[in-house]
Write a protein that holds these residues in place. Structure first.
Motif, PDB file in Angstrom:
ATOM      1  N   THR A 207       0.825  -1.209   0.000  1.00  0.00           N
ATOM      2  CA  THR A 207       0.000   0.000   0.000  1.00  0.00           C
ATOM      3  C   THR A 207       0.858   1.258   0.000  1.00  0.00           C
ATOM      4  O   THR A 207       0.562   2.225  -0.721  1.00  0.00           O
ATOM      5  N   LEU A 208       1.924   1.276   0.790  1.00  0.00           N
ATOM      6  CA  LEU A 208       2.802   2.452   0.792  1.00  0.00           C
ATOM      7  C   LEU A 208       3.465   2.629  -0.568  1.00  0.00           C
ATOM      8  O   LEU A 208       3.633   3.760  -1.047  1.00  0.00           O
ATOM      9  N   ALA A 209       3.829   1.528  -1.204  1.00  0.00           N
ATOM     10  CA  ALA A 209       4.403   1.625  -2.552  1.00  0.00           C
ATOM     11  C   ALA A 209       3.381   2.218  -3.514  1.00  0.00           C
ATOM     12  O   ALA A 209       3.707   3.070  -4.358  1.00  0.00           O
ATOM     13  N   ASP A 210       2.129   1.786  -3.412  1.00  0.00           N
ATOM     14  CA  ASP A 210       1.081   2.321  -4.277  1.00  0.00           C
ATOM     15  C   ASP A 210       0.833   3.806  -3.998  1.00  0.00           C
ATOM     16  O   ASP A 210       0.630   4.596  -4.933  1.00  0.00           O
ATOM     17  N   ARG A 217       2.700  10.089  -9.726  1.00  0.00           N
ATOM     18  CA  ARG A 217       1.824  10.291 -10.892  1.00  0.00           C
ATOM     19  C   ARG A 217       1.189  11.673 -10.873  1.00  0.00           C
ATOM     20  O   ARG A 217       1.049  12.335 -11.911  1.00  0.00           O
ATOM     21  N   LEU A 218       0.808  12.118  -9.686  1.00  0.00           N
ATOM     22  CA  LEU A 218       0.197  13.442  -9.551  1.00  0.00           C
ATOM     23  C   LEU A 218       1.223  14.566  -9.631  1.00  0.00           C
ATOM     24  O   LEU A 218       0.840  15.731  -9.661  1.00  0.00           O
ATOM     25  N   GLN A 219       2.501  14.213  -9.654  1.00  0.00           N
ATOM     26  CA  GLN A 219       3.613  15.169  -9.594  1.00  0.00           C
ATOM     27  C   GLN A 219       3.658  15.880  -8.239  1.00  0.00           C
ATOM     28  O   GLN A 219       4.084  17.024  -8.128  1.00  0.00           O
ATOM     29  N   ALA A 220       3.195  15.163  -7.222  1.00  0.00           N
ATOM     30  CA  ALA A 220       3.279  15.649  -5.834  1.00  0.00           C
ATOM     31  C   ALA A 220       4.619  15.194  -5.271  1.00  0.00           C
ATOM     32  O   ALA A 220       4.697  14.286  -4.439  1.00  0.00           O
ATOM     33  N   ALA A 247      -6.113  16.892  -3.402  1.00  0.00           N
ATOM     34  CA  ALA A 247      -7.535  17.207  -3.262  1.00  0.00           C
ATOM     35  C   ALA A 247      -8.184  17.408  -4.626  1.00  0.00           C
ATOM     36  O   ALA A 247      -9.304  16.928  -4.872  1.00  0.00           O
ATOM     37  N   ARG A 248      -7.500  18.102  -5.522  1.00  0.00           N
ATOM     38  CA  ARG A 248      -8.060  18.328  -6.863  1.00  0.00           C
ATOM     39  C   ARG A 248      -8.288  17.005  -7.592  1.00  0.00           C
ATOM     40  O   ARG A 248      -9.323  16.808  -8.229  1.00  0.00           O
ATOM     41  N   ALA A 249      -7.321  16.087  -7.489  1.00  0.00           N
ATOM     42  CA  ALA A 249      -7.486  14.779  -8.125  1.00  0.00           C
ATOM     43  C   ALA A 249      -8.612  13.993  -7.465  1.00  0.00           C
ATOM     44  O   ALA A 249      -9.384  13.298  -8.141  1.00  0.00           O
ATOM     45  N   PRO A 355       1.312  12.094 -17.691  1.00  0.00           N
ATOM     46  CA  PRO A 355       0.651  11.170 -18.620  1.00  0.00           C
ATOM     47  C   PRO A 355       1.139   9.748 -18.408  1.00  0.00           C
ATOM     48  O   PRO A 355       2.310   9.511 -18.096  1.00  0.00           O
ATOM     49  N   ALA A 356       0.222   8.809 -18.573  1.00  0.00           N
ATOM     50  CA  ALA A 356       0.592   7.401 -18.428  1.00  0.00           C
ATOM     51  C   ALA A 356       1.506   7.007 -19.580  1.00  0.00           C
ATOM     52  O   ALA A 356       1.311   7.423 -20.719  1.00  0.00           O
ATOM     53  N   VAL A 357       2.517   6.220 -19.266  1.00  0.00           N
ATOM     54  CA  VAL A 357       3.461   5.758 -20.272  1.00  0.00           C
ATOM     55  C   VAL A 357       2.971   4.429 -20.827  1.00  0.00           C
ATOM     56  O   VAL A 357       2.819   3.461 -20.091  1.00  0.00           O
TER      57      VAL A 357
END
Length: 419
Positions: A207-210, A217-220, A247-249, A355-357
Motif C-alpha cells: 500500500t505504501l508503494a502504491d 503520478r500526480l507530480q506531488a 484534493a483536486r485529483a 501522462p501514463a506511459v
C-alpha cells in the motif's frame, strides 16, 4: 662449458623469456596502485564498491531537502523550475500584484487555488515540506478507491484494531465492507480503518508503494508516505502545494467526493450500528463546502485541505503547521479565493497528473543463428592457450625459442671448428 650444453641452455632461457610474460586482458592503467582490481577506483579494495552519500532532513520545519529518487520542489531529479511555476519556490507570502493580500493566518504554509483552472491564486511556502498528519488519508483514499471493490467484506487484523490515535472502533470480525472503511477513514479519521484498508490491498508495504507511486503520478514530489494513516514517522512529508494537488485529483473521483461530503453515516457494530460524524467543521457551517480532510498531531500541529463550490466554481485551500484553531482562518481564505478568482494573474498553477506511459509493442524475437566455433589452425598444439587480445598461440613462441637456441648452438659450433 661444452658445445653440447649450449643448445639446451639457450632453449631454456629463450622459452623462459617468452613464456614468463603475463598475458592478461585487464592490464592496470598507468598510475593505478598495485593491488587495485581492474575497473576499480584507485584506493578501493577489490570487491568493495564505493557507496553513494546518503542524508535525510526531517519534515516539519519547511525543509526543502530532496525526496526519494532525488525529487524535491524542482520536480524529478531537481530539474527545471519549481513544480507549478517559479514563484512557488519562494518561502514567503506570494500574492498577485494589484490586490489586497489574503487574510492573515497562523499557518506556516498555505495554497489558495481554483480547482477548475488549476490557477494558484496566492500561496505561502507552497513547497515547504511538513508532516501532513491525517491529511495524508486523502492520498490513501485516492490511491485505494480504484483498487478495492467497495462491496468486499473485510475482517480487520488485531494490528489494525489496535492502531494508536483516532479510531472508529473496529473489531476483528467480518462486519465491514471496504466502503464502510473508507467512510470511517474520511469522516472520523480512523487510523484503524487506514490499516484495515492497507491490509485489504495486500499489506502495508504494497500500500505504501502504491501511495508513493500515486504521488509521483500526480507530480506531488514533496510527498512521501510512510504510513497510510498519517501518524508521524521519520521521512514522511507533504506540502501545501501537494495537498492541493491531491484534493483536486480526489474531487474528480465520484466515490471520493461522495465520502468527503458526508456529514454523518451509520457504521456497523457487533450489535447493529452506531452513527459517525465528519470531523470537518466547515461542512456544517461554510456555504458550499464540499469537504476533504483535516489532521493534527503534536509534531505536525494542525493541517487541513478542503474545497468549496459557489456559483459554478470550486476553490481549494490547504494549510500546514497551524498551532491553534484554524477553521475561521480557512473560511476567510476561501472567501478571498472566491472574491479574486478570475480577476488576478495567477502566481502559479496546479499541474495535471503525469501522462501514463504506454509501452511500445515488442516485435517477436527472431531466433539467432547457432554460433559456429572459430576454426583452429592445424599447427596449434592441442589445448594451446592464447593470450587475451591476441590470436597467436603460445606454442609458436616455444617453437621460435627452440629455433633460436638451435641457431645459436650451430653458429658457436662452426666458429669453434674453423678455429
Amino acid at each position: 662449458m661444452g658445445t653440447r650444453h649450449v643448445a639446451p641452455v639457450g632453449v631454456l632461457l629463450a622459452a623462459t623469456a617468452f613464456l614468463g610474460a603475463p598475458a592478461q586482458a585487464g592490464a592496470r592503467a598507468p598510475g593505478t596502485p598495485a593491488g587495485t582490481a581492474p575497473g576499480a577506483a584507485p584506493g578501493t579494495s577489490p570487491g568493495i564498491a564505493a557507496l553513494p552519500g546518503t542524508g535525510s532532513q526531517a519534515a516539519g520545519t519547511g525543509s526543502r531537502g530532496a525526496g526519494p529518487s532525488g525529487t524535491g520542489p524542482l520536480g524529478p531529479n531537481g530539474a527545471g523550475e519549481p513544480v507549478g511555476g517559479s514563484r512557488l519556490g519562494e518561502r514567503g507570502l506570494i500574492v498577485p500584484s494589484g490586490v489586497k493580500a489574503p487574510p492573515k493566518t497562523a499557518a506556516r504554509a498555505y495554497v489558495i487555488a481554483d480547482a477548475g483552472t488549476g490557477a494558484v491564486l496566492a500561496a505561502k511556502d507552497a513547497h515547504g515540506r511538513y508532516l501532513p498528519a491525517s491529511t495524508l488519508k486523502a492520498l490513501t483514499a485516492l490511491t485505494l478507491i480504484p483498487r478495492l471493490d467497495k462491496s468486499r467484506k473485510v475482517t480487520p487484523s488485531r494490528r489494525a484494531v489496535n492502531e494508536e490515535g483516532s479510531a472508529v472502533g473496529l473489531v476483528p470480525k467480518p462486519l465491514y465492507t471496504v466502503e464502510d472503511l473508507f467512510k470511517a477513514l474520511l469522516l472520523v479519521s480512523g487510523n484503524d480503518s487506514a490499516m484495515a484498508l492497507a491490509e485489504a490491498n495486500g499489506g502495508l508495504t504494497a500500500t505504501l508503494a502504491d501511495m508513493n507511486a500515486e504521488a509521483r503520478r500526480l507530480q506531488a514530489f514533496d510527498t512521501v508516505a510512510r504510513t497510510p494513516s498519517g501518524l508521524d514517522k521519520p521521512g514522511q512529508s507533504s506540502s501545501a502545494y501537494d495537498l492541493a494537488l491531491i484534493a483536486r485529483a480526489g474531487l474528480a473521483n465520484p466515490d471520493f467526493r461522495r465520502y468527503i461530503s458526508l456529514k454523518t453515516d451509520k457504521f456497523p457494530a457487533p450489535k447493529g450500528y452506531y452513527e459517525i460524524g465528519n470531523h470537518n467543521k466547515l461542512l456544517w457551517r461554510y456555504k458550499g463546502m464540499i469537504g476533504v480532510k483535516n489532521g493534527w498531531t503534536s509534531k505536525a500541529q494542525g493541517s487541513f485541505v478542503g474545497a468549496a463550490r459557489r456559483n459554478g466554481h470550486t476553490i481549494i485551500v490547504s494549510i500546514m503547521r497551524h498551532d491553534g484553531y484554524f477553521w475561521d482562518e480557512v473560511a476567510d481564505l476561501l472567501d478571498w479565493g472566491f472574491a479574486n478568482r478570475g480577476r488576478v494573474t495567477p502566481v502559479g498553477r496546479l499541474v495535471d497528473p503525469a501522462p501514463a506511459v504506454t509501452p511500445s509493442p515488442i516485435a517477436p524475437a527472431t531466433p539467432a543463428p547457432p554460433a559456429v566455433p572459430a576454426p583452429v589452425a592445424a599447427t596449434d598444439p592441442p589445448g594451446a592457450a592464447r593470450p587475451a587480445g591476441g590470436n597467436v598461440p603460445i606454442g609458436y613462441y616455444v617453437l621460435g625459442a627452440g629455433l633460436l637456441g638451435g641457431l645459436a648452438w650451430l653458429a658457436y659450433g662452426l666458429r669453434r671448428r674453423f678455429r
